[in-house]
Write a protein that holds these residues in place. Structure first.
Motif, PDB file in Angstrom:
ATOM      1  N   LYS A  55     -54.280 -87.520 -78.466  1.00  0.00           N
ATOM      2  CA  LYS A  55     -53.328 -87.706 -79.566  1.00  0.00           C
ATOM      3  C   LYS A  55     -52.617 -86.377 -79.809  1.00  0.00           C
ATOM      4  CE  LYS A  55     -55.639 -91.546 -81.928  1.00  0.00           C
ATOM      5  NZ  LYS A  55     -56.627 -91.850 -80.894  1.00  0.00           N
ATOM      6  N   GLN A  56     -51.514 -86.184 -79.084  1.00  0.00           N
ATOM      7  CA  GLN A  56     -50.748 -84.943 -79.208  1.00  0.00           C
ATOM      8  C   GLN A  56     -49.292 -85.189 -79.593  1.00  0.00           C
ATOM      9  OE1 GLN A  56     -52.745 -83.369 -75.275  1.00  0.00           O
ATOM     10  NE2 GLN A  56     -51.724 -81.648 -76.276  1.00  0.00           N
ATOM     11  N   SER A  57     -48.991 -86.446 -79.890  1.00  0.00           N
ATOM     12  CA  SER A  57     -47.656 -86.759 -80.426  1.00  0.00           C
ATOM     13  C   SER A  57     -47.811 -87.833 -81.485  1.00  0.00           C
ATOM     14  CB  SER A  57     -46.697 -87.211 -79.328  1.00  0.00           C
ATOM     15  OG  SER A  57     -47.083 -88.472 -78.817  1.00  0.00           O
ATOM     16  N   LEU A  58     -46.860 -87.853 -82.406  1.00  0.00           N
ATOM     17  CA  LEU A  58     -46.896 -88.818 -83.505  1.00  0.00           C
ATOM     18  C   LEU A  58     -45.541 -89.494 -83.616  1.00  0.00           C
ATOM     19  CD1 LEU A  58     -48.355 -89.932 -86.111  1.00  0.00           C
ATOM     20  CD2 LEU A  58     -47.179 -88.092 -87.344  1.00  0.00           C
ATOM     21  N   LEU A  59     -45.547 -90.824 -83.580  1.00  0.00           N
ATOM     22  CA  LEU A  59     -44.356 -91.613 -83.870  1.00  0.00           C
ATOM     23  C   LEU A  59     -44.440 -92.043 -85.324  1.00  0.00           C
ATOM     24  CD1 LEU A  59     -44.147 -93.748 -80.612  1.00  0.00           C
ATOM     25  CD2 LEU A  59     -42.505 -92.006 -81.351  1.00  0.00           C
ATOM     26  N   PHE A  60     -43.364 -91.797 -86.051  1.00  0.00           N
ATOM     27  CA  PHE A  60     -43.364 -91.933 -87.503  1.00  0.00           C
ATOM     28  C   PHE A  60     -42.175 -92.791 -87.897  1.00  0.00           C
ATOM     29  CE2 PHE A  60     -43.967 -89.523 -91.688  1.00  0.00           C
ATOM     30  CZ  PHE A  60     -45.304 -89.878 -91.816  1.00  0.00           C
ATOM     31  N   ASN A  61     -42.424 -93.985 -88.452  1.00  0.00           N
ATOM     32  CA  ASN A  61     -41.345 -94.855 -88.904  1.00  0.00           C
ATOM     33  C   ASN A  61     -41.232 -94.731 -90.422  1.00  0.00           C
ATOM     34  OD1 ASN A  61     -39.348 -96.759 -89.037  1.00  0.00           O
ATOM     35  ND2 ASN A  61     -40.672 -98.512 -88.692  1.00  0.00           N
ATOM     36  N   TYR A  62     -40.114 -94.187 -90.896  1.00  0.00           N
ATOM     37  CA  TYR A  62     -39.969 -93.927 -92.318  1.00  0.00           C
ATOM     38  C   TYR A  62     -38.507 -94.079 -92.718  1.00  0.00           C
ATOM     39  CZ  TYR A  62     -37.843 -89.457 -91.083  1.00  0.00           C
ATOM     40  OH  TYR A  62     -37.001 -88.498 -90.582  1.00  0.00           O
ATOM     41  N   TRP A  63     -38.271 -94.059 -94.015  1.00  0.00           N
ATOM     42  CA  TRP A  63     -36.902 -93.964 -94.520  1.00  0.00           C
ATOM     43  C   TRP A  63     -36.892 -93.166 -95.817  1.00  0.00           C
ATOM     44  CZ3 TRP A  63     -39.631 -98.549 -94.765  1.00  0.00           C
ATOM     45  CH2 TRP A  63     -39.848 -99.100 -96.031  1.00  0.00           C
ATOM     46  N   THR A  64     -35.795 -92.467 -96.048  1.00  0.00           N
ATOM     47  CA  THR A  64     -35.599 -91.694 -97.269  1.00  0.00           C
ATOM     48  C   THR A  64     -34.105 -91.501 -97.505  1.00  0.00           C
ATOM     49  OG1 THR A  64     -36.068 -89.617 -98.411  1.00  0.00           O
ATOM     50  CG2 THR A  64     -35.801 -89.497 -96.034  1.00  0.00           C
ATOM     51  N   SER A  65     -33.720 -91.466 -98.756  1.00  0.00           N
ATOM     52  CA  SER A  65     -32.313 -91.242 -99.106  1.00  0.00           C
ATOM     53  C   SER A  65     -32.057 -89.792 -99.509  1.00  0.00           C
ATOM     54  CB  SER A  65     -31.910 -92.164-100.266  1.00  0.00           C
ATOM     55  OG  SER A  65     -32.729 -91.932-101.402  1.00  0.00           O
ATOM     56  N   THR A  66     -33.087 -88.940 -99.405  1.00  0.00           N
ATOM     57  CA  THR A  66     -32.938 -87.535 -99.804  1.00  0.00           C
ATOM     58  C   THR A  66     -33.244 -86.619 -98.636  1.00  0.00           C
ATOM     59  OG1 THR A  66     -35.237 -87.450-100.586  1.00  0.00           O
ATOM     60  CG2 THR A  66     -33.543 -88.032-102.201  1.00  0.00           C
ATOM     61  N   ALA A  67     -32.614 -85.455 -98.641  1.00  0.00           N
ATOM     62  CA  ALA A  67     -32.849 -84.466 -97.590  1.00  0.00           C
ATOM     63  C   ALA A  67     -33.832 -83.410 -98.085  1.00  0.00           C
ATOM     64  CB  ALA A  67     -31.531 -83.811 -97.188  1.00  0.00           C
ATOM     65  N   GLY A  68     -34.326 -82.610 -97.156  1.00  0.00           N
ATOM     66  CA  GLY A  68     -35.145 -81.469 -97.516  1.00  0.00           C
ATOM     67  C   GLY A  68     -36.635 -81.707 -97.537  1.00  0.00           C
TER      68      GLY A  68
ATOM     69  N   ALA B   6     -39.196 -91.510 -85.689  1.00  0.00           N
ATOM     70  CA  ALA B   6     -39.094 -90.130 -85.202  1.00  0.00           C
ATOM     71  C   ALA B   6     -40.366 -89.768 -84.453  1.00  0.00           C
ATOM     72  CB  ALA B   6     -38.877 -89.169 -86.371  1.00  0.00           C
ATOM     73  N   MET B   7     -40.253 -88.777 -83.575  1.00  0.00           N
ATOM     74  CA  MET B   7     -41.414 -88.309 -82.820  1.00  0.00           C
ATOM     75  C   MET B   7     -41.678 -86.852 -83.172  1.00  0.00           C
ATOM     76  SD  MET B   7     -42.029 -88.078 -78.669  1.00  0.00           S
ATOM     77  CE  MET B   7     -42.782 -89.675 -78.426  1.00  0.00           C
ATOM     78  N   TYR B   8     -42.960 -86.561 -83.418  1.00  0.00           N
ATOM     79  CA  TYR B   8     -43.368 -85.205 -83.773  1.00  0.00           C
ATOM     80  C   TYR B   8     -44.536 -84.790 -82.886  1.00  0.00           C
ATOM     81  CZ  TYR B   8     -40.719 -86.383 -87.977  1.00  0.00           C
ATOM     82  OH  TYR B   8     -39.740 -86.780 -88.854  1.00  0.00           O
ATOM     83  N   ASP B   9     -44.599 -83.485 -82.601  1.00  0.00           N
ATOM     84  CA  ASP B   9     -45.689 -82.948 -81.794  1.00  0.00           C
ATOM     85  C   ASP B   9     -46.887 -82.621 -82.675  1.00  0.00           C
ATOM     86  OD1 ASP B   9     -44.112 -83.041 -79.469  1.00  0.00           O
ATOM     87  OD2 ASP B   9     -43.175 -81.115 -79.992  1.00  0.00           O
TER      88      ASP B   9
ATOM     89  N   LEU C  53     -36.568 -92.414 -77.999  1.00  0.00           N
ATOM     90  CA  LEU C  53     -36.401 -92.685 -79.425  1.00  0.00           C
ATOM     91  C   LEU C  53     -35.225 -93.640 -79.676  1.00  0.00           C
ATOM     92  CD1 LEU C  53     -37.108 -89.140 -80.892  1.00  0.00           C
ATOM     93  CD2 LEU C  53     -38.495 -91.199 -81.163  1.00  0.00           C
ATOM     94  N   LYS C  54     -34.196 -93.532 -78.863  1.00  0.00           N
ATOM     95  CA  LYS C  54     -33.076 -94.460 -79.009  1.00  0.00           C
ATOM     96  C   LYS C  54     -33.539 -95.899 -78.781  1.00  0.00           C
ATOM     97  CE  LYS C  54     -28.629 -95.660 -76.887  1.00  0.00           C
ATOM     98  NZ  LYS C  54     -27.688 -95.345 -75.788  1.00  0.00           N
ATOM     99  N   LEU C  55     -34.388 -96.076 -77.779  1.00  0.00           N
ATOM    100  CA  LEU C  55     -34.909 -97.412 -77.503  1.00  0.00           C
ATOM    101  C   LEU C  55     -35.806 -97.892 -78.643  1.00  0.00           C
ATOM    102  CD1 LEU C  55     -35.737 -96.951 -73.712  1.00  0.00           C
ATOM    103  CD2 LEU C  55     -33.981 -98.480 -74.653  1.00  0.00           C
ATOM    104  N   LEU C  56     -36.627 -97.001 -79.181  1.00  0.00           N
ATOM    105  CA  LEU C  56     -37.512 -97.382 -80.284  1.00  0.00           C
ATOM    106  C   LEU C  56     -36.721 -97.742 -81.535  1.00  0.00           C
ATOM    107  CD1 LEU C  56     -40.424 -94.782 -79.964  1.00  0.00           C
ATOM    108  CD2 LEU C  56     -40.466 -97.213 -79.383  1.00  0.00           C
ATOM    109  N   ASN C  57     -35.577 -97.137 -81.709  1.00  0.00           N
ATOM    110  CA  ASN C  57     -34.748 -97.412 -82.885  1.00  0.00           C
ATOM    111  C   ASN C  57     -33.743 -98.539 -82.652  1.00  0.00           C
ATOM    112  OD1 ASN C  57     -35.256 -95.407 -85.221  1.00  0.00           O
ATOM    113  ND2 ASN C  57     -35.350 -94.117 -83.384  1.00  0.00           N
TER     114      ASN C  57
END
Length: 863
Positions: A406-419, A446-449, A502-506
């Motif tokens: 487990k060295q990568s994380l796929l994260f499905n989220y949404w937010t209307s704010t930045a930062g 999104a994908m994160y290491d 990621l394009k395919l996942l989205n």
């Protein structure tokens, strides 16, 4: 049967057990010393049984004594005994007109007839002669393909002198693509197929590919054991195809509750319970629902049997989430090329296992975790009980995650704010950091290491964004998934492939809910629900089958695939009987066992038990689970070909035709009624497959809460597609279908109980779908002749394929004349009827007649 004083007569081991008094009621071989005999013969009213009831007769007492002295043998219910080849009777009969339409065959065409005629002779009854060629032709068309023949097809058969013409007709209908469309409705009732999820929101669901799979499987005559295996466990087959995965949508037809605040685990369990009851009802004709709460009061199934079955189904990935996960994602041709490109690149740069896992994830987005796995949620919550929403500075924990690979994380989220940012730490809120990443504004996967970590750890997810309101969540997390490190990170090629991945996942390809089994890390345990309450758990159980039926094979896996194979094993006494009985009901309107859903002791007894066993064995052994040859056997039998007319004497003696002394005469299903009407007017579309369509429906029927979903009438030929393609909304099913006893598809429906109400006539005489048919049928009648009587006869022939009796024609001519007189002085009413300006009174009058023809009793029944 109810257990009293710790004693029951349901099972032999219970009957021979010691009662609460410490005495043994039955001593096999020794009636004189059996407490049961003492109690039923006692002269003391406080001792004698039955208590405070009339005593047993001396004959009844003598029977019980003899039974105990003979060792108290215990017979099993007929349905739980494996079928044995019955001796086919050979009744002595003379040649009869019962046979092929030419009357050239004997009464006994195949063994079905031998069993039926033998029973009729025992009842001192004779079978009916063969139905007329037009009636038999229409009957077999409606039964096999659900629509009547065209005039050309009818003429070809009616004019044929070939003695094998009927047999050839049956074979051609079995080969027709219309066959699967007709028989799919039968199966979809049991599969509780619908285009929406049910419950209050009842949002749409894209599951029509399952309906198409059923049609194609029936047309291809897929053997029923494969048909079963793929629907119950297609995902567990070696290298399952897309079609085998789509087949598993059989058990994704369960309802999902998307209402805000509902407990997803509660409704996951509700779906699980539905799957158990449906499986037992469809394949075993067994009512298992009450065993959820207690041991079956009448049949040999104990409380734990229910939960042993549950263990087969309890380990699937679906969790009643709004996304209907897991789904089979079927990409466009262009995107599928990109899937192949990414997968092969990972195979070359990473490993074969990683490429396989990547391809599977792109196809199913599994395995992944939903927010239900988080606990110790601080300064946050599960938003709407579904999405993880943590406020600034808050955190949530995932327990006992094996970090191997487990060295990568796929994260499905949404937010209307930045930062925003999130941080993952090991084992404590302030533990070692394995990830710290920014959260971008928007809705995405999104994908994160992740930094490598070995062993099993608790993961603490912390979220930060000082720029948002104190009560706002940093983001809403729908799901997350772990994987191997993506190859060649921070290289141009690696980054390009990562973006493509990621394009395919989205992407938003066509998706179909399917079954996927949990892996070892997400496996569930199954416990008994005390008194059926899912929140009160008892003993842990493992997957197994009831001891009263055939044992679970040692060489089968303890999962849904093993269970499917157990259902189809030759030793299983119920499956072949249950399915052949359902097929028989489709022809005769009533099963050999009337209670299609219940073969237990409280179900109906079979009218022809030996015939049922012969059919079951022929289906399983001779036909190797192929449905079409079984259907052919029935359709070719002299029993099926009989005239349906009935004498008063026979009607009084056998009103339900249980003895089969005549042909079937039952009202058509709604699908057959509507499709027949469209066909005779030349409107019926032959287009197959695709998303469900919306033919005419009165305004104001739908009231979709929380969504803008509306019934939008389809255009072009989609308005005239076969009824199997009609959009089914569970909370507001197609109204005219429901008027004719259709199913809302919320639960499994093994048989539609036929009713007869005035509202049904209001549908066929006033519903716009049928009125449109009359408008199109009328010109076909007028084009045939200028003579009204000939026009009436032409319309009748297009429906019944024979001349109309003069007395009936006279009635229709009077109707025409009355309508003509009315419309000659009511132009506006004529235009309203025809929905056309400048219509003639003659056109309106013949349309009234066409509408009446579509409502004749002989039109709406098979004969």
């Amino acid at each position: 049967m109810k257990r009293n004083a710790n004693y029951s007569l349901l099972f032999r081991h219970e009957a021979l057990d010691t009662a609460e008094s410490g005495k043994t009621p039955i001593l096999p071989g020794d009636a004189a010393h059996s407490e049961l005999i003492r109690r039923i013969t006692s002269s003391d009213p406080e001792v004698r049984m039955p208590y405070k009831e009339s005593p047993l007769s001396q004959d009844e007492i003598d029977i019980l004594k003899r039974w105990i002295d003979q060792g108290a043998p215990w017979g099993d219910h007929w349905a739980y005994l494996p079928p044995k080849p019955p001796i086919v009777p050979n009744p002595a009969v003379a040649l009869s007109s019962v046979g092929d339409p030419a009357g050239q065959s004997p009464m006994l065409i195949n063994p079905i007839d031998n069993f039926v005629v033998a029973r009729l002779q025992a009842e001192k009854l004779m079978p009916s002669p063969t139905a007329s060629k037009p009636d038999l032709m229409r009957r077999v068309y409606l039964d096999l393909v659900g629509v009547p023949p065209s005039m050309e097809q009818a003429q070809a058969f009616l004019s044929s002198t070939d003695p094998l013409a009927y047999e050839k007709l049956v074979d051609s209908l079995l080969a027709s693509p219309r066959f699967g469309e007709k028989w799919a409705s039968w199966w979809l009732d049991m599969a509780r197929y619908a285009d929406t999820k049910g419950y209050e929101k009842d949002n749409g669901r894209s599951i029509w590919k399952y309906r198409d799979w059923v049609i194609d499987a029936l047309n291809a005559d897929k053997p029923f054991d494969e048909f079963t295996r793929e629907q119950l466990a297609g995902d567990l087959l070696d290298h399952p195809t897309d079609n085998q995965l789509i087949a598993t949508a059989f058990h994704r037809n369960t309802m999902n509750n998307d209402e805000g605040g509902t407990d997803d685990e509660e409704f996951r369990v509700a779906a699980l319970i539905d799957r158990i009851g449906t499986t037992w009802e469809v394949w075993q004709s067994t009512t298992m629902a009450c065993v959820q709460c207690h041991t079956h009061p009448y049949d040999p199934f104990v409380h734990k049997d229910y939960y042993r079955t549950m263990a087969f189904f309890n380990n699937t990935r679906d969790e009643d989430v709004p996304g209907d996960y897991p789904n089979l994602r079927q990409y466009s041709k262009e995107d599928q090329g990109e899937v192949q490109k990414v997968t092969e690149w990972i195979r070359a740069k990473g490993s074969s296992d990683q490429a396989t896992a990547t391809a599977f994830f792109l196809k199913t987005m599994e395995p992944k975790y939903h927010p239900h796995v988080f606990d110790e949620i601080t300064n946050g919550s599960l938003l709407d009980n579904k999405w993880l929403g943590i406020r600034n500075g808050g955190h949530a924990r995932m327990r006992k995650i094996n970090m191997q690979h487990k060295q990568s994380l796929l994260f499905n989220y949404w937010t209307s704010t930045a930062g925003g940012t999130f941080t993952i730490r090991l084992d404590a809120v302030d533990g070692p950091v394995i990830a710290h990443h920014a959260i971008e504004k928007g809705d995405r996967v999104a994908m994160y290491d992740l930094k490598p970590a070995e062993g099993v750890h608790d993961l603490y997810f912390s979220f930060d964004n000082g720029g948002i309101a104190p009560g706002a969540a940093v983001c809403a997390v729908e799901w997350l998934a772990f994987g191997d490190a993506f190859p060649e990170v921070n290289t141009s090629n690696g980054d390009a492939m990562r973006r493509e991945y990621l394009k395919l996942l989205n992407a938003k390809p066509t998706q179909t809910p399917i079954m996927i089994e949990n892996g070892p890390e997400q496996a569930r345990t199954t416990q008994v629900f005390i008194r059926g309450n899912w929140m009160v758990r008892g003993d842990t159980v493992t997957a197994d089958v009831p001891a009263s039926l055939n044992p679970f094979p040692n060489n089968q896996p303890n999962n849904r695939l093993g269970f499917a194979n157990w259902l189809m094993a030759p030793e299983n006494p119920l499956t072949a009987r249950a399915i052949t009985n359902r097929v028989w009901e489709q022809f005769f309107g009533i099963g050999i066992v009337e209670s299609l859903e219940d073969f237990g002791t409280q179900g109906a007894a079979p009218s022809h038990p030996e015939l049922l066993d012969w059919l079951a064995l022929r289906f399983r052994v001779d036909h190797q689970w192929h449905l079409k040859p079984l259907i052919r056997d029935i359709a070719l039998s002299a029993t099926y070909r009989q005239d349906s007319r009935v004498s008063q004497e026979l009607q009084a003696r056998d009103p339900q035709n249980r003895l089969l002394a005549r042909g079937p005469r039952v009202r058509l299903s709604f699908e057959q009624l509507r499709d027949q009407a469209l066909a005779v007017a030349g409107l019926l579309s032959t287009r197959m497959h695709g998303p469900s369509v919306m033919p005419y429906q009165p305004a104001g029927i739908w009231s979709s809460v929380y969504s803008s979903e509306k019934w939008k009438e389809s255009e072009g030929e989609d308005r005239y597609r076969r009824s199997v393609y009609t959009y089914m909304k569970r909370t507001s099913p197609y109204p005219s279908m429901m008027m004719f006893d259709g199913s809302s598809r919320e639960v499994c429906t093994s048989r539609r109980i036929r009713t007869n109400t005035p509202l049904q006539a209001l549908v066929t005489m006033n519903d716009s779908s049928f009125l449109v048919v009359a408008r199109h049928l009328a010109p076909l009648m007028m084009a045939h002749s200028d003579n009204v009587g000939e026009q009436v006869n032409q319309g009748y022939q297009r429906i019944m394929f024979r001349e109309m009796a003069p007395s009936k024609r006279a009635v229709m001519e009077r109707l025409y004349n009355d309508a003509l007189a009315f419309y000659r002085t009511h132009d506006a009413d004529a235009e309203k009827l025809m929905a056309k300006k400048g219509t003639s009174a003659e056109a309106a009058a013949i349309t009234v007649v066409a509408n009446a023809l579509l409502n004749l009793d002989e039109t709406i029944v098979k004969n």
